[in-house]
Each structure stands twice: as structure tokens, then as C-alpha cells.
Design a protein around this motif. Structure first.
Motif, short mmCIF file in Angstrom:
data_model
loop_
_atom_site.label_atom_id
_atom_site.label_comp_id
_atom_site.label_asym_id
_atom_site.label_seq_id
_atom_site.Cartn_x
_atom_site.Cartn_y
_atom_site.Cartn_z
N GLN A 171 0.70 -1.38 0.10
CA GLN A 171 0.03 0.17 -0.02
C GLN A 171 0.82 1.68 -0.16
O GLN A 171 0.58 2.10 -0.72
N THR A 187 1.68 1.59 -3.52
CA THR A 187 0.13 2.24 -4.41
C THR A 187 0.78 3.74 -3.97
O THR A 187 0.77 4.75 -5.11
N LEU A 188 0.74 4.44 -2.63
CA LEU A 188 1.12 5.21 -2.15
C LEU A 188 1.47 6.43 -2.69
O LEU A 188 1.35 7.39 -3.46
N LEU A 199 1.05 9.43 -6.48
CA LEU A 199 1.45 10.77 -5.33
C LEU A 199 2.65 11.40 -6.77
O LEU A 199 2.42 11.59 -7.22
N ARG A 205 -5.35 0.41 -2.10
CA ARG A 205 -5.48 1.90 -2.04
C ARG A 205 -5.50 2.82 -0.81
O ARG A 205 -5.55 3.47 -1.23
N LEU A 251 -4.50 3.57 1.90
CA LEU A 251 -3.14 4.41 2.95
C LEU A 251 -3.40 5.31 2.02
O LEU A 251 -3.45 5.74 2.57
N ALA A 252 -3.83 5.08 0.84
CA ALA A 252 -3.86 6.34 -0.03
C ALA A 252 -5.39 6.91 0.45
O ALA A 252 -4.95 8.18 0.60
N VAL A 295 -4.95 8.45 4.00
CA VAL A 295 -4.09 9.71 3.76
C VAL A 295 -4.85 11.76 2.74
O VAL A 295 -5.53 12.11 3.60
N TRP A 296 -5.98 10.79 2.52
CA TRP A 296 -6.74 11.96 1.45
C TRP A 296 -8.22 12.39 2.33
O TRP A 296 -8.53 13.59 2.80
N VAL A 306 1.54 12.83 4.54
CA VAL A 306 1.87 11.30 4.04
C VAL A 306 3.02 10.79 5.32
O VAL A 306 3.53 9.01 5.05
N TRP A 330 3.12 6.74 6.76
CA TRP A 330 3.64 6.03 6.09
C TRP A 330 4.29 4.46 7.03
O TRP A 330 4.46 4.86 8.02
#
Length: 353
Positions: free
Chosen positions: A17, A20-21, A25, A196, A198-199, A202-203, A342, A346
Motif C-alpha cells: 500500500q 501504491t501511495l 503521488l 489503495r 493507505l492513500a 491520507v486523503w 504522507v 507511511w
């Protein structure tokens, strides 16, 4: 060295993940960096849709369907922008042209003042040095040179074609972004990897912060600009509308904006009144407005949106402003907050010795 690099890689990139993040980015960064000019109308429309989505969502909650809510909100927004453009821009444009035309006379007045200083204090500065310096400044401030500079600064962005693109396509795209938000988001998910989460985390952390920051900046811009303009009008300062707008726009550049706009305000006041009580009152009042902005308005608007050290903010303004110009400056703090989010999210794997 190889062992050290291998350990660092396993610690930082062992989670799929996280990879992927990172890929998401990097993809967004390269698209913005290499295609920002081409995609400018699309980016502007996305930003406006992001800001206008909240009132549309609130109208949807009280029973108004999304297409109707999007139409009403967009109509009100366009009407407000037309009022601002038709009511403020012509006055600012006229005062800007008058200021450019008046610059040589201001420099002549400044030359006389500095010559008087040279006569009174010859041990600190000589008349020849002042004449040489003012001569160079007058050459740079020549009206034709300034007009050429303005034309180069504006470039093709102010062409009729670009204005037509922005005035027609941007509102149209904003409407469809607002009306078909769920459909567009659902369709865009297939272009991203499945792992995604983890992304998404963060979003989710950044979404409200970005909205609060942009909303706060817009409110701060209008409050500071209007308050400064009213104060300048009461003081009967020349070019009040132009300087008020510049002061409002200066809040877009944290820490540096107020410093940059103070110089023209000080020069205009000096050439209008000289060293006088009016000059002192104006600078005192302007300082009070800046102090209230920094110590009252900014904490009130951004208490939950910005948690960054001033050095990081200034560095972000310089870096992202250098990459994307005005947009980079405007979004410097959200982008810096994104980088921080991020880094905090992480994943790290504990290595067994």
C-alpha cells in the motif's frame, strides 16, 4: 552500504500500500508538472467544484436534488464573480495605469528628497551616488518599459481565446463535476490500484484540512482587502482600490506577502504626504490591520487547518511557487500538509537484528 540501502528499502517500501501511495503521488505530480498549462481549465474547474461541493451537499440534505442544487450554487457563484469583476476590476485597472504613469514624477520627488538628505548629511551619502542611482531607477521605471514588462507578464493568458475558454468551459465543467460527482468518482477508481487503503486514509485526513484552508484563505482575502480599502479611503490615500486589492491578495503568500505589499503602500503614502502626521497615521493603521490579521483572524480561521512551522511554510511557498507559479503559492500550505500527512501515515517495519 548495500546492506544499509537494503535495510532502508525494506523498512520503507515493504508494504504494497505504501508503494501504491507513492505511485499515485508521483503520477499526480508528473501530470501537474508537465501538463499543468494544458490542463489549467480542468484544474481550475476541479478546485472550484471542490469548494462549491459543500453548499450543494447541504442543499441535497434538505431535499433538493443534486442537479438543481448544483445549478443554483453555480449561478450564485457566477453572479458574485461578475459583480466583483464589473465592480472592482475596472477601478483597479485605471488606478494601476495611473500609478504607472505617475512613477516618473514620484521618482523626481524622491530625487529631490534624497538630494536634500545628501546636502544635510554629506558624510553618509553623496549627491553623485544618488543621481546615478535615481537615473537608473528612472530608466527602469520608464512607462514604455513598464508596459512591455506588463505585457510579458500577462503573456498569452489574457488573450481573448484563453478568456473564452475559461469563461465558457470552466463553469460548464464545474456544473458537471458537481452534478455527477458520484458517477465520476466511481468511474475514476478503475484507474487506480485496488490496494489503495493507505492513500484513502491520507486523503480522508487531508480532505477537510484542504477545504478549511481554502475557505479560510478566501474569507481572509476579502476581510483584509475590504478593511484595508475602507481605511485607505478614509485616509484619502491615492490608489486606494489598487492598494486594497494588493493587500487582500498578499494574504495568499504567507509571511512574505505582507512584506512585499508594504513597500508600494509606503511609497505612495510618502509621495502623497511626505514625512508628516498623515503618513504616520496611515502606516500605524495599516500595521494594526496586519497585526489583527496575523494574531486574531488567522488563528480563528486556520486553527484546525495548519499545524506547520513557519520555516516549513516559507520553504513550501518557495518550492511549490517555483514549480507551479501562482497556483503553487496558493496551495503551498495544503501541499506541505499533504507531505506531512504522507510521512506520518507511511508504514514502517521494525527490523529484527
Amino acid at each position: 552500504m548495500i546492506t544499509l540501502l537494503s535495510s532502508w528499502y525494506k523498512e520503507r517500501f515493504s508494504d504494497p500500500q505504501a508503494v501504491t501511495l507513492l505511485l499515485i503521488l508521483l503520477g499526480v505530480f508528473f501530470v501537474l508538472y508537465f501538463a499543468a498549462g494544458i490542463l489549467a481549465p480542468l484544474i481550475v474547474a476541479l478546485v472550484l467544484a471542490f469548494l462549491l461541493d459543500w453548499p450543494v451537499t447541504q442543499m441535497e440534505r434538505i431535499g433538493i436534488n443534486r442537479p438543481t442544487g448544483a445549478s443554483v450554487v453555480l449561478f450564485m457563484f457566477v453572479g458574485l464573480m461578475l459583480m466583483i469583476v464589473l465592480g472592482i476590476v475596472p477601478s483597479v485597472w485605471r488606478q494601476g495605469g495611473a500609478l504607472v504613469t505617475e512613477l516618473p514624477n514620484m521618482l523626481d520627488k524622491g530625487l529631490m528628497f534624497t538630494n536634500d538628505l545628501a546636502v544635510k548629511y554629506p558624510e553618509y551619502i553623496s549627491t553623485d551616488q544618488i543621481n546615478e542611482l535615481i537615473g537608473e531607477l528612472k530608466a527602469l521605471a520608464n512607462t514604455e518599459h513598464l508596459l512591455d514588462f506588463v505585457k510579458q507578464l500577462i503573456g498569452y493568458s489574457a488573450s481573448v481565446l484563453a478568456l473564452m475558454v475559461y469563461s465558457i468551459l470552466v463553469p460548464l465543467m464545474v456544473f458537471f463535476f458537481l452534478k455527477d460527482k458520484a458517477t465520476l468518482l466511481s468511474g475514476s477508481k478503475r484507474f487506480f490500484p485496488s490496494n489503495r487503503q493507505l492513500a484513502g486514509k491520507v486523503w480522508a485526513e487531508m480532505n477537510q484540512q484542504i477545504f478549511n484552508y481554502i475557505r479560510g484563505k478566501v474569507i481572509e482575502l476579502f476581510v483584509v482587502g475590504i478593511a484595508t480599502y475602507i481605511f485607505f479611503v478614509l485616509m484619502d490615500l491615492q490608489y486606494a482600490a489598487l492598494l486594497g486589492v494588493l493587500t487582500g491578495l498578499s494574504v495568499l503568500i504567507p509571511f512574505l506577502g505582507a512584506t512585499l505589499v508594504t513597500l508600494p503602500i509606503m511609497l505612495v503614502a510618502f509621495f502623497q504626504w511626505g514625512i508628516s502626521p498623515e503618513f504616520g497615521y496611515l502606516m500605524l493603521g495599516y500595521g494594526v490591520i496586519q497585526a489583527l490579521d496575523g494574531n486574531l483572524l488567522v488563528p480563528l480561521l486556520f486553527s484546525d487547518a495548519v499545524d506547520l512551522h513557519p520555516v516549513i511554510i516559507i520553504a513550501a511557498v518557495l518550492v511549490f511557487g517555483g514549480l507551479w507559479g501562482v497556483w503553487g503559492v496558493f496551495f503551498a500550505i495544503p501541499l506541505a500538509s499533504l507531505v506531512k500527512a504522507v510521512l506520518n501515515a507511511w508504514p514502517q517495519r521494525e527490523l529484527v537484528a
